[in-house]
Design a protein around this motif. Sequence first.
Motif, PDB file in Angstrom:
ATOM      1  N   SER A  33      -8.205  13.656 -20.204  1.00 29.54           N
ATOM      2  CA  SER A  33      -7.810  14.305 -18.942  1.00 29.54           C
ATOM      3  C   SER A  33      -7.923  15.815 -19.037  1.00 29.54           C
ATOM      4  O   SER A  33      -7.634  16.414 -20.081  1.00 29.54           O
ATOM      5  N   VAL A  58       2.749  10.903 -20.239  1.00 27.16           N
ATOM      6  CA  VAL A  58       1.874   9.917 -19.586  1.00 27.16           C
ATOM      7  C   VAL A  58       0.772   9.502 -20.566  1.00 27.16           C
ATOM      8  O   VAL A  58       0.017  10.355 -21.056  1.00 27.16           O
ATOM      9  N   GLN A  80       5.329   7.118 -19.638  1.00 29.06           N
ATOM     10  CA  GLN A  80       4.659   6.450 -18.511  1.00 29.06           C
ATOM     11  C   GLN A  80       3.365   5.828 -19.015  1.00 29.06           C
ATOM     12  O   GLN A  80       2.536   6.534 -19.600  1.00 29.06           O
ATOM     13  N   HIS A  82      -0.051   4.327 -18.146  1.00 26.85           N
ATOM     14  CA  HIS A  82      -0.928   4.428 -16.980  1.00 26.85           C
ATOM     15  C   HIS A  82      -2.219   3.630 -17.130  1.00 26.85           C
ATOM     16  O   HIS A  82      -3.130   3.735 -16.322  1.00 26.85           O
ATOM     17  N   GLY A 141      -5.757  12.363  -6.298  1.00 32.49           N
ATOM     18  CA  GLY A 141      -5.612  12.863  -4.929  1.00 32.49           C
ATOM     19  C   GLY A 141      -5.871  11.795  -3.874  1.00 32.49           C
ATOM     20  O   GLY A 141      -5.872  12.082  -2.680  1.00 32.49           O
ATOM     21  N   ILE A 142      -6.069  10.566  -4.314  1.00 29.96           N
ATOM     22  CA  ILE A 142      -6.314   9.469  -3.365  1.00 29.96           C
ATOM     23  C   ILE A 142      -4.974   8.836  -2.984  1.00 29.96           C
ATOM     24  O   ILE A 142      -4.104   8.621  -3.833  1.00 29.96           O
ATOM     25  N   SER A 184       0.767  15.326  -8.211  1.00 24.28           N
ATOM     26  CA  SER A 184       0.041  16.149  -9.174  1.00 24.28           C
ATOM     27  C   SER A 184      -0.963  17.045  -8.437  1.00 24.28           C
ATOM     28  O   SER A 184      -0.681  18.206  -8.165  1.00 24.28           O
ATOM     29  N   SER A 185      -2.126  16.484  -8.089  1.00 27.51           N
ATOM     30  CA  SER A 185      -3.173  17.353  -7.519  1.00 27.51           C
ATOM     31  C   SER A 185      -2.786  17.965  -6.174  1.00 27.51           C
ATOM     32  O   SER A 185      -3.320  19.017  -5.800  1.00 27.51           O
ATOM     33  N   GLY A 186      -1.863  17.334  -5.460  1.00 22.59           N
ATOM     34  CA  GLY A 186      -1.452  17.846  -4.142  1.00 22.59           C
ATOM     35  C   GLY A 186      -0.632  19.121  -4.232  1.00 22.59           C
ATOM     36  O   GLY A 186      -0.390  19.778  -3.212  1.00 22.59           O
TER      37      GLY A 186
HETATM   38  O1  LIG Z   1      -3.335  13.377 -13.972  1.00 20.02           O
HETATM   39  C1  LIG Z   1      -4.138  12.999 -14.821  1.00 20.02           C
HETATM   40  O2  LIG Z   1      -5.077  13.726 -15.207  1.00 20.02           O
HETATM   41  C2  LIG Z   1      -3.995  11.634 -15.427  1.00 20.02           C
HETATM   42  C3  LIG Z   1      -4.939  11.224 -16.365  1.00 20.02           C
HETATM   43  C4  LIG Z   1      -4.846   9.976 -16.957  1.00 20.02           C
HETATM   44  C5  LIG Z   1      -3.812   9.133 -16.602  1.00 20.02           C
HETATM   45  C6  LIG Z   1      -2.857   9.533 -15.665  1.00 20.02           C
HETATM   46  C7  LIG Z   1      -2.943  10.761 -15.069  1.00 20.02           C
HETATM   47  N1  LIG Z   1      -2.020  11.162 -14.089  1.00 20.02           N
HETATM   48  C8  LIG Z   1      -0.922  10.319 -13.738  1.00 20.02           C
HETATM   49  C9  LIG Z   1       0.053  10.763 -12.712  1.00 20.02           C
HETATM   50  O3  LIG Z   1       1.235  10.401 -12.827  1.00 20.02           O
HETATM   51  C10 LIG Z   1      -0.341  11.476 -11.463  1.00 20.02           C
HETATM   52  O4  LIG Z   1       0.736  12.259 -11.076  1.00 20.02           O
HETATM   53  C11 LIG Z   1      -0.621  10.420 -10.396  1.00 20.02           C
HETATM   54  O5  LIG Z   1      -1.817   9.776 -10.725  1.00 20.02           O
HETATM   55  C12 LIG Z   1      -0.756  11.028  -8.980  1.00 20.02           C
HETATM   56  O6  LIG Z   1      -1.785  11.970  -8.933  1.00 20.02           O
HETATM   57  P1  LIG Z   1      -2.200  12.669  -7.547  1.00 20.02           P
HETATM   58  O7  LIG Z   1      -2.886  11.661  -6.702  1.00 20.02           O
HETATM   59  O8  LIG Z   1      -3.096  13.793  -7.945  1.00 20.02           O
HETATM   60  O9  LIG Z   1      -0.920  13.180  -6.936  1.00 20.02           O
END
Ligand SMILES: O=C(O)c1ccccc1NCC(=O)[C@H](O)[C@H](O)COP(=O)(O)O
Length: 213
Positions: A33, A58, A80, A82, A141-142, A184-186
Amino acid sequence: MRVKICGITKVDQGVAITQLGATALGFICVPSSSRYVTSSQIKSVIQALPSKIDCIGVFAEATIAEITQVVSQTLLSGVQLHGSESPEFCQELREKLPEVEIIKAFRLKNAEYLSQIPAYFNFVDTFLLDAYHPQMLGGTGITIDWNILKEFNSPSPWLLAGGLTPENARQAIEQVRPHGIDLSSGVEKAPGNKDLDKVAQLFRVIGNLGADL
Ligand SMILES: O=C(O)c1ccccc1NCC(=O)[C@H](O)[C@H](O)COP(=O)(O)O
């Protein structure tokens, strides 16, 4: 309501986001990541926090040994998962780390994906429901189709994730009524670089909505 801001990489941003009202910070321990942080970076952030909040590592497809090593090197309060970790994996992890919160994330392509979750009821503390992307594990971001969550019932608390922003978070909470949200991305300028104005906007928008739920 829990508000977890995920993908923290910088000490000053972790501190500021805690002061703005986050109840949990997420640290990406997935090496592929762009938000990846080492144990030493995680520890630096946690040691600087002005108050005690949940700090979640995570992981995806990591071994039990890798996860326990990171937990022992940092002050993480939760883990977490994932990737495609099985209920048996969660059970084994719980036995190894009985004091650590285990959050199992599910990346939902459609409503049928929810049927995987009951098998985990006895082995995890919290669920996180995220959006599906064919190549990316998280931070995409989806947005999930929130309609598929209408029938979701869980004995454990759960967090809504996937494409949440200051613009849509209030509607998501009112429509889906999760126990918490994860962003996260938001709330980012670029991967791993949080936008503190957006985080502040988020907390203004959701206000004390959690108290009403
Ligand atoms: O954020 C990452 O780069 C990531 C990479 C690998 C596994 C999980 C990852 N993120 C997990 C999260 O908890 C994010 O907050 C979640 O996917 C929501 O992301 P977003 O859609 O950008 O709000």
